[in-house]
Write a protein that holds these residues in place. Structure first.
Motif, short mmCIF file in Angstrom:
data_model
loop_
_atom_site.label_atom_id
_atom_site.label_comp_id
_atom_site.label_asym_id
_atom_site.label_seq_id
_atom_site.Cartn_x
_atom_site.Cartn_y
_atom_site.Cartn_z
N HIS A 56 4.20 -3.84 3.25
CA HIS A 56 4.01 -2.96 4.41
C HIS A 56 5.30 -2.86 5.22
CE1 HIS A 56 -0.35 -2.88 3.80
NE2 HIS A 56 -0.26 -4.17 3.55
N ASN A 57 5.46 -1.70 5.87
CA ASN A 57 6.61 -1.46 6.75
C ASN A 57 7.93 -1.58 6.01
OD1 ASN A 57 7.76 -0.77 9.25
ND2 ASN A 57 8.00 -2.92 9.85
N THR A 59 10.50 0.83 3.85
CA THR A 59 10.78 2.21 3.49
C THR A 59 11.13 2.38 2.01
OG1 THR A 59 13.10 1.97 4.14
CG2 THR A 59 11.56 2.78 5.82
N SER A 64 1.96 0.52 -0.51
CA SER A 64 1.27 -0.22 0.56
C SER A 64 -0.25 -0.13 0.42
CB SER A 64 1.72 0.30 1.93
OG SER A 64 1.51 1.69 2.03
N THR A 122 4.73 -8.77 4.67
CA THR A 122 5.43 -8.02 5.70
C THR A 122 5.86 -8.97 6.80
OG1 THR A 122 5.26 -6.07 7.12
CG2 THR A 122 3.33 -7.49 7.04
N THR A 126 4.24 -6.34 11.99
CA THR A 126 3.42 -5.48 11.16
C THR A 126 2.10 -6.15 10.82
OG1 THR A 126 5.46 -4.59 10.22
CG2 THR A 126 3.42 -4.07 9.07
#
Length: 341
Positions: A56-57, A59, A64, A122, A126
């Motif tokens: 997660h989080n 780029t 995810s 993560t 997050t």
């Protein structure tokens, strides 16, 4: 762990871990289309399973919503096993995971794997946004695993259960425990479950974790003997020089992690010497100790040495390569050298 040489690359299954890389200048949509294309080729080339990971989080990673992507990949293939490598269970209610994977198994029977990890995948900010219980501890993971298994395989008459996973209940979805230390290795051994070690990014405790798993293993109704899979980074190309250049994308990715600035997968460069300093070079090489790069002949020797060292029952490989066609070629060359093609 004593070194043995009785296992050969052609003797064991070979599988794929796809981190669904978002390359610089592209989109998650393009990354997911590339993942499906890779999965279809991996199926054709004889790979055993195809796993996706929950992050997660970040780029640079498009997976995810892992269970959604698993459905997309399974729907676009016909026989390769598809699963999670893994679902970070502390982020979720076990009932939700039982329902999601029960749905996947109902749609694609006999093809779904459920690999479970205990890290958040993560950062803590997050993790709070994911609404997980921030008062939870790593020691809660065994209870979460047991709750999930309770929903999938009720030990009592399901009619008497106040909460049931529909679909999911009664489906024999293979559960794997994933880890980068001895914690999950010991838990997998106690529960008689298969174990996968994340040596592609956390190499330090691999041999100790494998030894702990094998020595502590208790047979169960799902597994009579320990079954260990290890994951490695592999970048193969027609020449050593080409492979070394392709591998600089992965080196840059890990360098960005060392610097605390994760991002999209960058194009390869001719040399890393002008990008990292000596401390960073050592740190990246330490994390990528099990990164095997080169021509087919070079990679074959490296992978066989890795197998000799680990005596793994299955190898899983991952390749963070910027150019999609070069990434496909890397997996194709590995399939050829182990006799899949």
């Amino acid at each position: 762990m004593s070194r043995q040489t009785n296992k050969q690359l052609r003797d064991i299954p070979l599988s794929v871990l796809d981190l669904a890389p978002v390359v610089e200048g592209a989109t998650p949509a393009a990354a997911l289309r590339n993942s499906l294309d890779l999965a279809q080729h991996a199926e054709k080339w004889g790979f055993h399973r195809y796993w996706l990971a929950e992050h997660h989080n970040m780029t640079g990673i498009a997976s995810s919503a892992t269970s959604v992507v698993i459905g997309y990949i399974a729907g676009g293939t016909t026989k390769i096993r598809v699963g999670s490598g893994g679902i970070m269970l502390p982020n979720h209610a076990p009932l939700v995971i039982a329902e999601q994977f029960g749905t996947l198994e109902s749609l694609y029977p006999g093809r779904i794997d459920l690999g479970l990890g205990r890290a958040p995948g993560t950062d803590q900010v997050t993790a709070r946004a994911l609404r997980r219980d921030l008062n939870g501890r790593a020691d809660d993971f065994p209870e979460l695993v047991e709750e999930l298994r309770y929903y999938l395989n009720p030990p009592v008459n399901p009619e008497t259960m106040p909460v049931r996973a529909i679909p999911g209940e009664g489906l024999r979805i293979p559960i794997w425990l994933l880890g980068s230390s001895g914690f999950s290795a010991q838990l997998a051994a106690q529960l008689g479950l298969p174990f996968a070690f994340a040596s592609h990014f956390a190499p330090n405790h691999m041999l100790a974790a494998l030894e702990l798993y094998r020595n502590s293993f208790r047979p169960s109704e799902v597994l009579a003997q320990p079954y260990a899979m290890v994951c490695a980074n592999v970048v193969a190309a027609d020449t050593d020089e080409e492979a070394q250049r392709l591998a600089t994308s992965m080196q840059q990715q890990f360098l960005n992690l060392v610097r605390g600035r994760p991002g999209q997968l960058r194009p390869p460069v001719d040399s890393m010497d002008e990008i990292w300093n000596e401390f960073e070079r050592v740190a990246v090489h330490q994390q990528l100790r099990y990164m095997f790069v080169g021509s087919p002949a070079t990679v074959e020797k490296q992978l066989q040495t890795f197998l000799d060292e680990t005596q793994a029952d299955e190898l899983m490989i991952t390749a963070q390569i910027y150019d999609h066609q070069a990434r496909l070629r890397s997996y194709e060359l590995v399939a050829e050298l182990v006799g899949n093609k």
